[in-house]
Structure formats: structure tokens, C-alpha cells
Design an enzyme around this catalytic site. Structure first.
Site, short mmCIF file in Angstrom:
data_model
loop_
_atom_site.label_atom_id
_atom_site.label_comp_id
_atom_site.label_asym_id
_atom_site.label_seq_id
_atom_site.Cartn_x
_atom_site.Cartn_y
_atom_site.Cartn_z
N SER A 191 0.82 -1.21 0.00
CA SER A 191 0.00 0.00 0.00
C SER A 191 0.86 1.27 0.00
O SER A 191 1.62 1.49 -0.94
CB SER A 191 -0.96 -0.05 1.20
N ASP A 361 -9.78 -5.56 -4.61
CA ASP A 361 -9.16 -4.51 -3.79
C ASP A 361 -9.79 -3.16 -4.11
O ASP A 361 -9.61 -2.62 -5.21
CB ASP A 361 -7.66 -4.47 -4.05
N HIS A 394 -7.54 -5.90 -0.18
CA HIS A 394 -6.37 -5.15 0.29
C HIS A 394 -5.67 -5.84 1.46
O HIS A 394 -4.44 -5.90 1.51
CB HIS A 394 -6.82 -3.75 0.72
#
Length: 419
Positions: A191, A361, A394
Site C-alpha cells: 500500500s 481490492d 487489500h
């Protein structure tokens, strides 16, 4: 159908900023609204307290691995906590091992990589495969709250965004590892940990010390990040985020944020019982006990300015430095009326890169990953590896129970191939 957080619905600039703020907060702190931490993940089965003696003692040494607690001081004075796992549990294969640096995302810390059983945790898997593993903890998180001259109680301590992570944090840790090992460093980011390494490379930083990089759930563009709560959040408040929470520490466990979330959950049709799914997309492969540990240990503080900068990335649909909001302020900081852009096409074309992204995601949307891949279109074909995991959301990339076989095996193979 998910509502879009950004310009496509005609939201105002600061409404869009509020929207991304809520996405980031709710992603890691759903139990602010329902303290039982139950929902679809099951009850919290652990009575383990968050670590006070450090990540090594709580989550590495207990599994039979060697681990060192280290400190790295950045050029602007922040003292970062770093954990080193120099070898695997067997201790076999002494000598110069390949160093690999692991960087977490926003609002969490290095412990987030170590919440599953040891055979499922990426740092320990890398150590068992012969790597010298270094885990970074970003400034402001629980073990990186010291400075050579400032204190977290001072607003000046929190006067930074991810620009400073690009300029100071990553270079400081890379310098430290490189000097300690005498070798170029492999890198894993998740991320925000992918965004800052891409931005660093685009400015010519790290290129002499980085051997290769694995980017999990990569973030560069946030044009299509979506959330079912986005529009509700945008309509709830008018004005800048900074007027709500101040320009200092943003503490997700503090009352202002908790009260804000509770007010959002009062809206008809807003389901606050399974927020992790609503905000990251459907995570296919999370264990309820691991999620309980996650909620017990995270989230961590960051600076409000950092979240504002991420919000600007959503709003402006471009990757650039922090925008001070007025041409004269930008002129004072940058010598020009608008913030300079990070040009990802400057990333060396022969640097080995591995990208792994998920079809579910909602934060690293497949369309935004497509924009990143387009920016890398001139990359050497044999130096760019891309993995698409259809069912992954995610959080699956860091705490998925099958991430060892689905993603981490590929990460290890990638590093070994380019060794």
C-alpha cells in the site's frame, strides 16, 4: 454498487478529502463503532496485550528466531524503530545473506506483518529462505515516536506528509542497512509502502542501493478508490479536514474520530458491522483470530497532514508533492505556484520490479494499477513481473491465511531469480 470517492460524482475538493480520510480510518479501525470486534470475522479470542517491550520480543523471538531491536535516525531528526531478523529458525547458512527491507502501509506498523502463525508471516518466511530481514516502522507509530529535539505532544512533531517519508525515512533506513550489510537491498512494500518507494525512485533516490522491489497491493494513483461510505462521509461535514482534527497528530483511537464514525453509522442504509469488507473490497482469506489480533494492535497514529496529502492524491488525480493550497505558499516551499509532480517514468527501466494486485481490492483498484503499469510501459520486459490475484482484497496481502502460497512464494522466487 460501490459509490465512488472522488471527482466522478462532482464532490467538492474538501468533501473528497474527507471521503478518503474516512476510507483510511475505517479500513483499520472498524471496532471504533462496534467495540466487540465481531461481525463476519468472529469474536476476539485473544487476550494478548499489544507489545510494550518491542516487536522482536512479542512476535519474533517467541517463535524461535533471532531478532534485534535497532534505531535509525533520519536527517530531519526522527528516530525510527527497525527490527532485524538475521537468519531463519534453523540458523543454517551463515555468511552474507541478502538483505530485504519490509515497509508497511498507512495507520499500521511493522507488527502487521507478524500476526499469523510464523509459517504464514512474510518476514519469517523470508528469513527461513535465507534472507536477512529488516522491518521498518514509520515515524509516528508506537515505536517510532521519538525525535532528537521534538516531542509528540508538539504540533511541529507532526508537520510532515508522505513527502518526508520519501525524502528522509526510506533513504535513512536504506543507508543504514546498506552500511551494515555492504550489499544492495531487496524491498517489499504494501500500500503506502509501495507509493513511497516509487516516488523515491522517480526522484533518483535509492537507485544505487536497491536491488529489486516487490510491490503488494501497489498504490500510485487513487483515481478509482471506492467505498460504500464515501458519499455519506462527504455529505456529513463541510470544510477542511484540518478544521476537524487539527494539523498535528491524527490518532484513530481518539474521541474526535470515534465520534465522527458513530455519526456516519447513524445514516440509513449504512452498515457499520462489516466495515473491513465495505472498505477494502471482499477479503477472501482472513482468519477471524488474526483479524482480532489486528484490531487489538492497530491502528497507529499518523500526521493529519499525511492524510490530507493522500486525499489530495485522490482529488487531483495526479501524483505530486503536498499542495499547500495557495500559490504563494507553494511558491515559498517549491519555488513555483503548483507542487512538483513525481514522474514515475524516471524509474530506472532495468530495475527488477514485482507487482501483485487483487481483483477485489477497493483501495488499490485494478484500473489504478493499470495506470501505474502504463507509467511503467517502457520498463525492460524481463525486469517487470506482474501477478493478478482475482479473489484478493487489500488486507489479504498482509494477513491472508493463504498468502504464503498465493503471493509470498512468488515474492521469494522473484528475489531469488534476480539475486
Amino acid at each position: 454498487m460501490p459509490l465512488i470517492c472522488g471527482g466522478s460524482l462532482g464532490l467538492t475538493a474538501w468533501s473528497s478529502s474527507l471521503c478518503v480520510l474516512i476510507v483510511l480510518v475505517l479500513l483499520v479501525e472498524p471496532h471504533l463503532v462496534h467495540s466487540s470486534s465481531r461481525g463476519s470475522f468472529g469474536a476476539n479470542k485473544f487476550a494478548v496485550s499489544p507489545p510494550t517491550d518491542g516487536i522482536c520480543a512479542s512476535s519474533v523471538i517467541v517463535h524461535g528466531y533471532k531478532c534485534q531491536e535497532l534505531e535509525v535516525t533520519t536527517q530531519d531528526g526522527y528516530i525510527l524503530s527497525v527490527q532485524r531478523i538475521p537468519e531463519g529458525r534453523s540458523g543454517v547458512g551463515a555468511g552474507n545473506k541478502q538483505p530485504v527491507l519490509i515497509q508497511h502501509g498507512v495507520l499500521v506498523d511493522g507488527l502487521t506483518w507478524l500476526l499469523n502463525p510464523p509459517e504464514q508471516d512474510l518476514p519469517l518466511i523470508l528469513a527461513d529462505n535465507g534472507f536477512d530481514v529488516w522491518i521498518v516502522n514509520t515515524r509516528g507509530t508506537r515505536f517510532s515516536r521519538r525525535h532528537t529535539s521534538m516531542d509528540p505532544s508538539q504540533p511541529s512533531f507532526w508537520n510532515w506528509s508522505w513527502d518526508e517519508l520519501v525524502t528522509y525515512d526510506l533513504p535513512a533506513v536504506f543507508d543504514f542497512v546498506y552500511k551494515q550489510t555492504g550489499q544492495k537491498v531487496d524491498y517489499v512494500g504494501h500500500s503506502l509502502g509501495t507509493l513511497i518507494v516509487l516516488a523515491s525512485l522517480s526522484e533518483g533516490k535509492l537507485v544505487d542501493q536497491l536491488k529489486s522491489a516487490a510491490l503488494l497491493s501497489p498504490i500510485a494513483y487513487l483515481n478509482h478508490m471506492n467505498t460504500a461510505l464515501g458519499v455519506v462521509a462527504a455529505k456529513s461535514f463541510v470544510g477542511e479536514i484540518t478544521t476537524l482534527f487539527g494539523l498535528a497528530e491524527f490518532n484513530p483511537k481518539g474521541l474526535p474520530v470515534a465520534n465522527f464514525l458513530k455519526s456516519l453509522c447513524a445514516y440509513p442504509g449504512v452498515d457499520c458491522y462489516d466495515l473491513l469488507t465495505a472498505l477494502t473490497g471482499k477479503n477472501c482469506c482472513l482468519n477471524s483470530s488474526t483479524v482480532s489480533l489486528f484490531l487489538l494492535n492497530e491502528p497507529q497514529s499518523t500526521s493529519t497532514k499525511n492524510l490530507v496529502h493522500l486525499a489530495q492524491t485522490v482529488r487531483d488525480r495526479v501524483l505530486e508533492k503536498y499542495n499547500y493550497g495557495r500559490p504563494d505558499y507553494n511558491l515559498m516551499h517549491y519555488g513555483e505556484a503548483y507542487p512538483p509532480a513525481y514522474n514515475l517514468s524516471n524509474i530506472p527501466h532495468d530495475l527488477p520490479l514485482f507487482l501483485s494486485y487483487g481483483g477485489q481490492d477497493a483501495l488499490s483498484d485494478t484500473r489504478d494499477v493499470g495506470l501505474l503499469l502504463d507509467a511503467l510501459k517502457f520498463h525492460d520486459v524481463d525486469k517487470l513481473s506482474v501477478q493478478f490475484v482475482k479473489d484478493y482484497g487489500h488486507a489479504d496481502f498482509i494477513i491472508g491465511v493463504n498468502a504464503k502460497d498465493v503471493v509470498y512464494k512468488s515474492v521469494v522466487s522473484f528475489f531469488q531469480h534476480h539475486s
